[in-house]
Design an enzyme around this catalytic site. Structure first.
Site, PDB file in Angstrom:
ATOM      1  N   THR A  99       0.857  -1.192   0.000  1.00 22.01           N
ATOM      2  CA  THR A  99       0.000   0.000   0.000  1.00 22.01           C
ATOM      3  C   THR A  99       0.892   1.240   0.000  1.00 22.01           C
ATOM      4  OG1 THR A  99      -1.692  -1.240   1.146  1.00 22.01           O
ATOM      5  CG2 THR A  99      -1.884   1.154   1.234  1.00 22.01           C
ATOM      6  N   GLU A 159      -6.311  -7.931   9.574  1.00 19.84           N
ATOM      7  CA  GLU A 159      -6.687  -6.743  10.361  1.00 19.84           C
ATOM      8  C   GLU A 159      -7.106  -7.139  11.786  1.00 19.84           C
ATOM      9  OE1 GLU A 159      -9.529  -5.878   7.433  1.00 19.84           O
ATOM     10  OE2 GLU A 159      -7.946  -5.440   5.968  1.00 19.84           O
TER      11      GLU A 159
HETATM   12  O1  F6P Z   1      -3.295  -3.890   4.790  1.00 17.72           O
HETATM   13  P1  F6P Z   1      -3.081  -3.327   3.419  1.00 17.72           P
HETATM   14  O2  F6P Z   1      -2.702  -4.358   2.417  1.00 17.72           O
HETATM   15  O3  F6P Z   1      -2.113  -2.174   3.437  1.00 17.72           O
HETATM   16  O4  F6P Z   1      -4.446  -2.759   2.933  1.00 17.72           O
HETATM   17  C1  F6P Z   1      -4.966  -1.614   3.511  1.00 17.72           C
HETATM   18  C2  F6P Z   1      -6.451  -1.572   3.585  1.00 17.72           C
HETATM   19  O5  F6P Z   1      -7.082  -1.554   2.342  1.00 17.72           O
HETATM   20  C3  F6P Z   1      -8.405  -2.089   2.471  1.00 17.72           C
HETATM   21  O6  F6P Z   1      -8.509  -3.141   1.548  1.00 17.72           O
HETATM   22  C4  F6P Z   1      -9.429  -1.048   2.157  1.00 17.72           C
HETATM   23  O7  F6P Z   1      -9.478  -0.070   3.100  1.00 17.72           O
HETATM   24  C5  F6P Z   1      -8.520  -2.598   3.898  1.00 17.72           C
HETATM   25  O8  F6P Z   1      -9.195  -3.789   3.973  1.00 17.72           O
HETATM   26  C6  F6P Z   1      -7.076  -2.709   4.319  1.00 17.72           C
HETATM   27  O9  F6P Z   1      -6.972  -2.609   5.697  1.00 17.72           O
END
Ligand code: F6P
Length: 192
Positions: A99, A159
């Site tokens: 992310t 999560e």
């Molecule tokens: O944990 P990652 O892969 O950084 O994703 C971040 C977030 O994006 C989402 O898919 C959308 O908010 C959440 O489910 C998740 O917590």
């Protein structure tokens, strides 16, 4: 489109599924990694937390508990969060480890000689590679729809696990500090 031939699970069977998945996943978290994380948190001048979506929300809950322990904690992106710097710790949660905001925050922290502690399901990811401390949570990442690591939707198991890992770590640190619940309660927000 939903396939209506598929049997709809009951609430109670779904609850059992979640608990089984959490039990399996949390049991696979490496205690040596937790010990390193504990050290990094306790040695930090200040702790900053960040993560996108539900991953970030789970860490915000952990941030509140660290504040209850008397640590100086900031949620990155909040208007009162100061600049991160040397001696600080950035705690990042990202199941995928890809992310953009989470990776960028870790890069910024490394550039200013702050420590980076990462909770992820993907230790080989860009974020995992930036980490000095890693807690690997062997859950499904948000786009892993295969159902092998988890039958829950998207990154839900990751999560949930972030919250429970951090709450368990809080439990250890609370008892190590020897403070009563009443002492911690004095640090609770009184403007809510
Ligand atoms: O944990 P990652 O892969 O950084 O994703 C971040 C977030 O994006 C989402 O898919 C959308 O908010 C959440 O489910 C998740 O917590």
């Amino acid at each position: 489109m939903f396939n209506h031939c598929v049997e709809i699970p009951s609430y109670s069977s779904s609850q059992v599924l979640l608990l089984k998945e959490l039990d399996r996943t949390l049991a696979a978290v490496n205690e040596a990694e937790i010990a390193v994380a504990r050290e990094m948190i306790l040695l930090a001048r200040r702790v900053f937390v960040t993560g996108a979506g539900r991953s970030g929300l789970a860490l915000k809950m952990a941030a509140m508990r660290l504040m209850h322990l008397g640590l100086v904690v900031h949620v990155a992106g909040e208007v009162t969060a100061p600049a991160i710097g040397q001696g600080d710790l950035l705690l990042v949660a990202s199941g995928s480890g890809t992310t953009a905001g989470a990776v960028h925050a870790a890069e910024v922290a490394r550039n200013v000689q702050a420590q980076v502690l990462v909770l992820t399901a993907a230790p080989a990811s860009k974020l995992g590679q930036l980490a000095q401390g890693l807690i690997v949570i062997p859950a499904a990442t948000k786009q892993d729809h295969g159902g092998v690591r988890s039958e829950q939707y998207s990154g839900a198991l990751f999560e949930q696990s972030v919250l429970l890992v951090m709450d368990a770590l809080f439990q250890v640190m609370w008892h190590e500090r020897g403070e009563s619940a009443e002492q911690l309660w004095k640090r609770h927000a009184n403007l809510e």
